[in-house]
Design a protein around this motif. Structure first.
Motif, PDB file in Angstrom:
ATOM      1  N   ILE A  91       5.361  11.407  -7.063  1.00 11.72           N
ATOM      2  CA  ILE A  91       4.547  11.870  -6.230  1.00 11.72           C
ATOM      3  C   ILE A  91       3.502  10.719  -5.840  1.00 11.72           C
ATOM      4  CG2 ILE A  91       2.616  13.702  -5.963  1.00 11.72           C
ATOM      5  CD1 ILE A  91       4.405  15.729  -7.111  1.00 11.72           C
ATOM      6  N   ASP A  92       3.126  10.077  -6.991  1.00 15.23           N
ATOM      7  CA  ASP A  92       2.267   8.929  -6.755  1.00 15.23           C
ATOM      8  C   ASP A  92       2.660   8.024  -5.741  1.00 15.23           C
ATOM      9  OD1 ASP A  92       0.816  10.241  -8.864  1.00 15.23           O
ATOM     10  OD2 ASP A  92       1.584   9.277 -10.404  1.00 15.23           O
ATOM     11  N   ARG A  93       4.145   7.687  -5.967  1.00 21.39           N
ATOM     12  CA  ARG A  93       4.777   6.794  -5.130  1.00 21.39           C
ATOM     13  C   ARG A  93       4.493   7.139  -3.553  1.00 21.39           C
ATOM     14  NH1 ARG A  93      10.383   5.366  -7.888  1.00 21.39           N
ATOM     15  NH2 ARG A  93       9.416   4.134  -9.695  1.00 21.39           N
ATOM     16  N   MET A  94       4.733   8.447  -3.344  1.00 20.38           N
ATOM     17  CA  MET A  94       4.603   8.980  -2.091  1.00 20.38           C
ATOM     18  C   MET A  94       3.332   8.796  -1.599  1.00 20.38           C
ATOM     19  SD  MET A  94       7.401  10.376  -1.163  1.00 20.38           S
ATOM     20  CE  MET A  94       6.794  11.714   0.186  1.00 20.38           C
ATOM     21  N   VAL A  95       2.379   9.017  -2.173  1.00 21.29           N
ATOM     22  CA  VAL A  95       0.852   8.564  -1.985  1.00 21.29           C
ATOM     23  C   VAL A  95       0.677   7.146  -1.354  1.00 21.29           C
ATOM     24  CG1 VAL A  95      -1.651   8.863  -2.592  1.00 21.29           C
ATOM     25  CG2 VAL A  95       0.110  10.480  -3.367  1.00 21.29           C
ATOM     26  N   GLU A  96       0.951   6.400  -2.402  1.00 23.38           N
ATOM     27  CA  GLU A  96       1.117   4.979  -1.888  1.00 23.38           C
ATOM     28  C   GLU A  96       1.979   4.548  -0.800  1.00 23.38           C
ATOM     29  OE1 GLU A  96      -1.943   4.427  -3.349  1.00 23.38           O
ATOM     30  OE2 GLU A  96      -1.208   2.365  -2.671  1.00 23.38           O
ATOM     31  N   ALA A  97       2.970   4.928  -0.762  1.00 21.77           N
ATOM     32  CA  ALA A  97       3.953   4.611   0.357  1.00 21.77           C
ATOM     33  C   ALA A  97       3.137   4.991   1.594  1.00 21.77           C
ATOM     34  CB  ALA A  97       5.394   5.356   0.094  1.00 21.77           C
ATOM     35  N   PHE A  98       2.652   5.997   1.480  1.00 21.41           N
ATOM     36  CA  PHE A  98       2.152   6.551   2.759  1.00 21.41           C
ATOM     37  C   PHE A  98       1.002   5.844   3.038  1.00 21.41           C
ATOM     38  CE2 PHE A  98       4.752  10.360   3.066  1.00 21.41           C
ATOM     39  CZ  PHE A  98       5.264  10.378   4.302  1.00 21.41           C
ATOM     40  N   ALA A  99       0.302   5.668   2.073  1.00 25.27           N
ATOM     41  CA  ALA A  99      -1.276   4.841   2.302  1.00 25.27           C
ATOM     42  C   ALA A  99      -1.100   3.575   2.655  1.00 25.27           C
ATOM     43  CB  ALA A  99      -1.989   5.114   0.880  1.00 25.27           C
ATOM     44  N   LYS A 100       0.120   2.698   2.418  1.00 25.76           N
ATOM     45  CA  LYS A 100       0.115   1.524   2.625  1.00 25.76           C
ATOM     46  C   LYS A 100       0.229   1.440   4.056  1.00 25.76           C
ATOM     47  CE  LYS A 100       2.386  -2.559   1.129  1.00 25.76           C
ATOM     48  NZ  LYS A 100       1.472  -3.536   1.973  1.00 25.76           N
ATOM     49  N   ARG A 101       1.023   1.904   4.974  1.00 22.66           N
ATOM     50  CA  ARG A 101       0.983   1.818   6.402  1.00 22.66           C
ATOM     51  C   ARG A 101       0.087   2.316   7.297  1.00 22.66           C
ATOM     52  NH1 ARG A 101       6.180   0.036   7.899  1.00 22.66           N
ATOM     53  NH2 ARG A 101       5.934   1.372   9.897  1.00 22.66           N
ATOM     54  N   ASN A 102      -0.152   1.730   8.431  1.00 24.01           N
ATOM     55  CA  ASN A 102      -1.182   2.332   9.296  1.00 24.01           C
ATOM     56  C   ASN A 102      -0.602   3.264  10.255  1.00 24.01           C
ATOM     57  OD1 ASN A 102       0.125   0.770  10.917  1.00 24.01           O
ATOM     58  ND2 ASN A 102      -1.622  -0.565  11.344  1.00 24.01           N
ATOM     59  N   ASP A 103       0.747   3.604  10.202  1.00 26.68           N
ATOM     60  CA  ASP A 103       1.286   4.530  11.213  1.00 26.68           C
ATOM     61  C   ASP A 103       1.758   6.121  10.522  1.00 26.68           C
ATOM     62  OD1 ASP A 103       3.293   3.765   9.813  1.00 26.68           O
ATOM     63  OD2 ASP A 103       4.460   2.930  11.640  1.00 26.68           O
ATOM     64  N   PHE A 104       1.431   6.071   9.234  1.00 22.93           N
ATOM     65  CA  PHE A 104       1.762   7.523   8.551  1.00 22.93           C
ATOM     66  C   PHE A 104       3.134   7.652   8.413  1.00 22.93           C
ATOM     67  CE2 PHE A 104       1.378  11.887   7.059  1.00 22.93           C
ATOM     68  CZ  PHE A 104       0.444  11.419   6.106  1.00 22.93           C
ATOM     69  N   HIS A 105       3.849   6.601   8.350  1.00 22.15           N
ATOM     70  CA  HIS A 105       5.306   6.523   8.165  1.00 22.15           C
ATOM     71  C   HIS A 105       5.713   6.217   6.772  1.00 22.15           C
ATOM     72  CE1 HIS A 105       5.429   7.608  12.273  1.00 22.15           C
ATOM     73  NE2 HIS A 105       6.945   8.037  12.028  1.00 22.15           N
ATOM     74  N   ILE A 106       6.796   6.316   6.153  1.00 23.80           N
ATOM     75  CA  ILE A 106       7.456   5.434   5.336  1.00 23.80           C
ATOM     76  C   ILE A 106       8.658   4.886   5.932  1.00 23.80           C
ATOM     77  CG2 ILE A 106       6.919   5.659   2.772  1.00 23.80           C
ATOM     78  CD1 ILE A 106       8.064   8.225   2.341  1.00 23.80           C
ATOM     79  N   VAL A 107       9.000   3.644   5.672  1.00 19.02           N
ATOM     80  CA  VAL A 107      10.189   2.978   5.944  1.00 19.02           C
ATOM     81  C   VAL A 107      10.966   2.842   4.954  1.00 19.02           C
ATOM     82  CG1 VAL A 107      11.252   1.389   7.448  1.00 19.02           C
ATOM     83  CG2 VAL A 107       8.832   1.716   7.620  1.00 19.02           C
ATOM     84  N   ASP A 108      12.428   3.198   5.195  1.00 18.08           N
ATOM     85  CA  ASP A 108      13.162   3.013   4.102  1.00 18.08           C
ATOM     86  C   ASP A 108      13.108   1.770   3.187  1.00 18.08           C
ATOM     87  OD1 ASP A 108      14.429   2.065   6.111  1.00 18.08           O
ATOM     88  OD2 ASP A 108      16.432   2.791   5.454  1.00 18.08           O
ATOM     89  N   HIS A 109      13.214   0.776   3.922  1.00 20.15           N
ATOM     90  CA  HIS A 109      13.413  -0.567   3.358  1.00 20.15           C
ATOM     91  C   HIS A 109      11.925  -1.022   2.547  1.00 20.15           C
ATOM     92  CE1 HIS A 109      16.699  -0.965   5.924  1.00 20.15           C
ATOM     93  NE2 HIS A 109      16.913  -2.008   5.104  1.00 20.15           N
ATOM     94  N   GLN A 110      10.829  -0.670   3.179  1.00 24.08           N
ATOM     95  CA  GLN A 110       9.484  -0.754   2.382  1.00 24.08           C
ATOM     96  C   GLN A 110       9.400  -0.097   1.180  1.00 24.08           C
ATOM     97  OE1 GLN A 110       6.249   0.919   4.370  1.00 24.08           O
ATOM     98  NE2 GLN A 110       5.006   0.698   2.283  1.00 24.08           N
ATOM     99  N   PHE A 111      10.029   1.260   1.220  1.00 21.88           N
ATOM    100  CA  PHE A 111      10.275   2.159   0.181  1.00 21.88           C
ATOM    101  C   PHE A 111      10.900   1.240  -0.962  1.00 21.88           C
ATOM    102  CE2 PHE A 111      11.353   5.557  -2.827  1.00 21.88           C
ATOM    103  CZ  PHE A 111      10.359   6.138  -3.018  1.00 21.88           C
ATOM    104  N   TYR A 112      12.288   0.965  -0.746  1.00 21.72           N
ATOM    105  CA  TYR A 112      12.948   0.091  -1.674  1.00 21.72           C
ATOM    106  C   TYR A 112      12.167  -1.043  -2.171  1.00 21.72           C
ATOM    107  CZ  TYR A 112      16.466   2.712   0.884  1.00 21.72           C
ATOM    108  OH  TYR A 112      17.251   3.570   1.572  1.00 21.72           O
ATOM    109  N   ALA A 113      11.450  -1.799  -1.309  1.00 19.74           N
ATOM    110  CA  ALA A 113      10.816  -2.944  -1.734  1.00 19.74           C
ATOM    111  C   ALA A 113       9.603  -2.633  -2.660  1.00 19.74           C
ATOM    112  CB  ALA A 113      10.124  -3.600  -0.676  1.00 19.74           C
ATOM    113  N   MET A 114       8.865  -1.379  -2.444  1.00 17.23           N
ATOM    114  CA  MET A 114       7.823  -1.302  -3.229  1.00 17.23           C
ATOM    115  C   MET A 114       8.292  -0.495  -4.700  1.00 17.23           C
ATOM    116  SD  MET A 114       5.339   0.582  -0.619  1.00 17.23           S
ATOM    117  CE  MET A 114       3.698   0.905  -1.918  1.00 17.23           C
ATOM    118  N   PHE A 115       9.339   0.121  -4.694  1.00 13.08           N
ATOM    119  CA  PHE A 115       9.762   1.069  -5.996  1.00 13.08           C
ATOM    120  C   PHE A 115      11.110   0.739  -6.473  1.00 13.08           C
ATOM    121  CE2 PHE A 115       6.785   3.569  -3.610  1.00 13.08           C
ATOM    122  CZ  PHE A 115       5.701   3.346  -4.412  1.00 13.08           C
TER     123      PHE A 115
END
Lengths: 559, 430
Positions: free
Chosen positions: A122-146
């Motif tokens: 859940i914390d990951r989700m918060v961060e993944a969403f907070a990181k981008r400025n278009d309120f999306h998560i992108v799969d590759h970014q998620f893989y890179a982050m986590f």
């Protein structure tokens, strides 16, 4: 009497019996250290017994259906509506309850949806969403982050997929022919919240910034130029095929140079590019120059005009293929409902609404433009715009935190309550029902007054404004046990009908779950120096208010 | 399996380098790249005629940025990439800001705002830069030392003994109990071996253990049994049946479960008596009496009974106190978690102090790419003996561990924000 009715009656009866047992037990034991606390509790339990079994348990329906469910477990099949309601009931203390609802599942072993090692997710989700400025998560970014270098990629892929299902996110694929690194074809998947949820979040949790379409931008640029050149009047004639833009701009200071050096203005004028160039054939007249531009056919000529004009006069004949672009742009601005005027004019108005026109008069097809609708389409559907290629920027605000996701998670369970498999089966059902039973009991506990010099009043963690001391004996095993089980059943029945009720069997495991949950919601049901204190949060106040209304209601009926 | 072992071996080989003089330069590397960029941007903007802010696409800013990038003489690729990224972020933010506000305020004011905000950002970075010094001279005057000590005193105090620490924790519990609790409730999750026979390890508090502590508090307040106080005759202390506490959480009791239950009990100041009872340890009884969590009642038979009147924080703070006292034995996960909290509070506190709330560059500082360049080293620095004094060898250095920071930042609580505000007020004073 139907089967349902008889079942309900049976539950009420069991509750009534449980209460009697509890009252008996209470009479035999005294653990209270505040005089009068036990009697107050006994009185309250007696009143509950009388009131709640009346009128086929009408009060239960009010408390559970209207209040508890409304705040934490809305009875609707509309995901967004459920989410909206849960989100609305958030405040600092009620967040604790919402958190406990999740913890309730965590304790109910790994079978439940949110097991412990999913907690951080859940914390990951918060961060993944907070990181981008278009309120999306992108799969590759998620893989890179986590992603975990010690684990295969499939592990994190699976985890993302689980998340997407868990929260009901929507996805959209985006393919690029050549990526920057390897010039290979690459497919990205974007995930975002369903449009209705976004709409709810918009008020407080995400900030939406609208990006303008190219036509609006081009118009805006022209208007801005006129404004900068201190024009006081702009006349625009616009129709489907063409546009004429005339302003009375004052000459800029460069004028002197022009006289000295004829080429200078030529260069200035020639170099200047407008975005509008891409949209049509242009005849641009200013002072004694005429510039013809046709970007499509690579034409850009400049000639002297025999007649000197004041200000600027630009005529644009739109390229035919623009029609599609404008149409899309127009659709995105969601003004279809107005109907009468053609789309170019709406877009023009939109452009104008984006600029400060305090000392400039703008005429559109000879009508003076009046600045009426400043609030440009706040109610637009973000997702729809998104589909039309990244027209919206959205970023999360400070208020956006893990509880937003927990609310989403609860909403998901609430709307899928009939799909036992999906929501985690018996564990979840027992967990939720038991926590609501606790909220129910806690709300009806009577306040106790203590003497002025009681040590608790001096304790720094006791907040006189926000807290009340309540009897603690209701939490005793002997009292709570006979009360708890019938109450959990009643709540399960109201929440999910017979299907849920069947899951509350008196099995060993369920008993364990109930025992675990007995001392939950610790942050709003606090111990301070051995006294039990209730933090008066809205949900408790709301429930106890129902109770306070009852005697009056009944009184009127009897009259 | 093979690859896994290799990985950990590699991790170990790097450990010998973990000296103050190794970590500080690493910490400073990125900061010393960020600050000049901000400075030169400030100079450039200062020299600009604000009228160019009215230019529709603000190409001029892009041109300046490209010019500046050409001047990059750094040879380390990672650093030049970082600088480029950092610079482009700054220019993007300025562009957005100008575009958003140029219709609303005068260009000259726009310029003033940007210059002011850049100035603040430079200031914040210079504080971060001189947060400490290479040879730790004038230790007690460095920001790092003062801030670590200040935060430590509130949420993880040191003291000569348990009693001392407990007292300090309790006195700050009114405002920061949620922070004190958060500090032990790790949200990061590592699979690690806790039961090392040679060591006594203190792990973080999992949701389940949290509930057990909760249960113990409630049961003591509700219906305790009483038994003889082994260390003092004629006294009775409250006791709970061990099974009453743990039964809901354990499916079947075997040796491992017994041991785990005893370990948990020990960390909250309890001991097992006669194999079946849980009772407070002698020294904890003293502590409880001192803070009136126990009340004396003289029985008819002349025996004195200690009646418990616990608060929510009573047992929890004991866990904190013991973790603080034995901070050399904290689990890997907990060391990482605690130092992460400290690093974040220090970092955010300094930012809050130096940057005004509407500073347009706040975003850059909070950006994860910036965070992951600063926080990991700040974590290590604040774990050194003079500071938090935790085993910094347990702080993970891998890419994976850095990712845990993202989890961590996502799990912040409101109360932590209050602590950050408090720290920024404190910065103001020093």
């Amino acid at each position: 009497m139907s089967i349902l009715d008889s079942k309900w009656e049976g539950l009420l009866e069991a509750f009534s019996e449980g209460l009697e047992l509890a009252i008996e037990e209470l009479k035999n034991k005294d653990v209270e250290n505040i005089p009068g606390a036990k009697d107050a509790l006994l009185d309250r339990l007696n009143v509950i017994k009388i009131q709640f079994t009346r009128n086929k348990g009408e009060l239960f329906e009010r408390v559970i259906d209207n209040t508890i469910q409304n705040a934490f477990f809305p009875d609707t099949s509309n995901f967004a509506e459920a989410f909206g309601k849960i989100l609305k009931s958030r405040n600092h203390e009620q967040d604790f309850i919402i958190n406990e609802l999740i913890n309730g599942f965590v304790t109910s072993r790994t079978k439940a949806i949110a097991s412990y090692d999913q907690g951080p997710i859940i914390d990951r989700m918060v961060e993944a969403f907070a990181k981008r400025n278009d309120f999306h998560i992108v799969d590759h970014q998620f893989y890179a982050m986590f992603g975990d270098p010690n684990k295969p990629r499939s592990h994190i892929e699976k985890s993302l997929k689980e998340l997407v299902n868990l929260f009901g996110l929507v996805s959209e694929e985006f393919e690029i022919d050549r990526d920057l690194r390897r010039s290979e074809k690459k497919k990205y998947t974007f995930y975002t919240f369903p449009p209705d949820i976004l709409k709810i979040l918009q008020e407080k949790y995400i900030i939406i910034e609208k990006e303008k379409g190219i036509f609006v931008k081009a118009l805006l640029e022209m208007l801005q130029n006129s404004k900068n050149a201190k024009a006081t009047e702009v006349k625009i004639e616009i129709n489907v095929k063409s546009m004429r833009f005339i302003d009375n701009r004052k000459e800029t200071k460069k004028n002197d140079d022009t006289e000295k050096n004829g080429d200078y203005q030529y260069e200035q004028f020639k170099e200047k590019k407008l975005q509008m160039f891409n949209l049509g054939k242009i005849i641009w007249k200013t002072k004694n120059w005429i510039r013809d531009i046709d970007t499509k056919n690579n034409i850009d000529t400049l000639k002297k005009n025999s007649r000197q004009i004041e200000g600027t006069d630009i005529t644009i004949i739109f390229y035919e293929e623009n029609d599609d672009i404008l149409k899309k742009e127009y659709e995105k601005s969601f003004r279809n409902e107005e109907g009468k005027k053609f789309k170019e004019e709406y877009l023009l108005r939109e452009a104008i609404s984006n600029i400060e026109i305090s000392n400039m008069k703008i005429y559109i097809n000879s009508d003076l433009y009046e600045d009426i609708e400043k609030e440009i389409e706040l109610d637009l559907s973000v997702y729809k715009r998104e589909k039309n290629k990244n027209l919206v920027y959205a970023h999360v605000s400070e208020a956006f935190d893990r509880n937003v996701f927990i609310c989403l998670f609860l909403a998901n369970i609430a709307v899928n309550r009939n799909n036992l498999q999906k929501i985690g089966g018996s564990f979840t059902i027992n967990g939720i029902s038991a926590i609501f039973a606790l909220i129910f009991l806690l709300s009806f506990m009577p306040k106790i007054n203590v003497e002025k010099n009681h040590p608790i009043l001096k304790n720094p963690s006791f907040n006189k404004q926000k807290m009340d001391i309540i009897p603690k004996s209701w939490m005793m095993k002997q009292v709570l046990e006979p009360l708890f089980e019938p109450l959990i059943k009643i709540i399960a029945y109201r929440l999910g009908g017979g299907r849920w009720l069947n899951q509350i069997i008196a099995s060993e495991i369920n008993k364990k779950i109930h025992n675990q949950i007995r001392f939950l919601i610790k942050d709003v049901n606090k111990w301070i120096l051995g006294n039990l204190c209730r933090v008066e949060i809205p949900i408790f106040v709301e429930i106890s208010n129902i109770f306070a209304e009852v005697p009056i209601d009944l009184g009127i009926n009897e009259d | 399996m093979m690859s896994k072992r290799k990985y950990s071996e590699r991790g170990k080989s790097g450990r010998s380098r973990e000296k103050w003089t190794d970590i500080l330069p690493k910490y400073l590397t990125h900061i010393s790249h960020m600050q000049p960029i901000l400075k030169e941007t400030r100079r450039i903007i200062n020299d600009l005629d604000p009228i160019i802010f009215l230019e529709p696409e603000l190409d001029i800013l892009d041109q300046i940025r490209q010019e500046e990038e050409k001047r990059n003489t750094r040879t380390v690729r990672a650093l030049s990439e970082f600088s480029a990224m950092y610079r482009s972020n700054i220019y993007e933010i300025m562009k957005d800001f100008i575009i958003d506000f140029r219709g609303k305020i005068e260009p000259i004011e726009l310029k003033d705002y940007i210059v002011d905000h850049l100035y603040e950002a430079v200031k914040a970075l210079s504080i971060l830069k001189k947060i400490t010094n290479p040879d730790q001279r004038d230790l007690d005057k460095t920001f790092l030392y003062l801030l670590v000590k200040y935060i430590e005193e509130i949420i993880f105090p040191r003291g000569s003994n348990l009693e001392n620490i407990y007292g300090k924790l309790l006195s700050n519990a009114k405002d920061f109990y949620e922070c004190q609790r958060h500090l032990l409730q790790t949200h990061t999750f590592y699979r690690e071996k806790l039961r090392d026979p040679e060591y006594f390890t203190i792990p973080g508090i999992s949701p389940k253990v949290y509930q057990i502590i909760n249960t113990v508090t409630s049961l003591f307040n509700l219906e305790p049994n009483y038994g003889e106080f082994p260390e003092r005759s004629n006294y009775e202390i409250p006791m709970l049946l061990k099974n009453d506490v743990f039964e809901p959480y354990i499916e079947s009791v075997a040796h491992a479960e017994e041991e785990a239950a005893e370990n948990i009990a020990e960390r909250i100041g309890l001991r097992v008596l006669d194999d079946i009872f849980l009772a407070p340890k002698a020294e904890f009884v003293e502590l409880l009496l001192k803070h009136s969590f126990l009340r004396e009642i003289t029985q008819e038979d002349g025996k004195i009974r200690y009646v418990p009147q616990f608060s929510n924080e009573t047992l929890f703070l004991y866990y904190s106190a013991i973790a603080s006292l034995r901070r050399g034995f904290l689990s890997k996960e907990l060391v990482n978690w605690i130092s992460m909290n400290f690093a974040l509070v220090i970092y955010m506190g300094i930012l809050k102090w130096k940057l005004s709330d509407d500073n347009i560059f706040y975003g850059i500082f909070k950006d994860l790419q910036t965070n992951e360049k600063i926080l990991p080293y700040l974590m290590k620095l604040s774990s050194f003996p003079n500071y938090l004094g935790m085993d910094k060898m347990k702080i993970r250095d891998s890419a994976q561990y850095r990712k845990e920071i993202f989890n961590f930042i996502g799990s912040q609580i409101d109360n932590l924000q209050e602590l950050i505000d408090e720290v920024s007020n404190y910065c103001e004073k020093i």
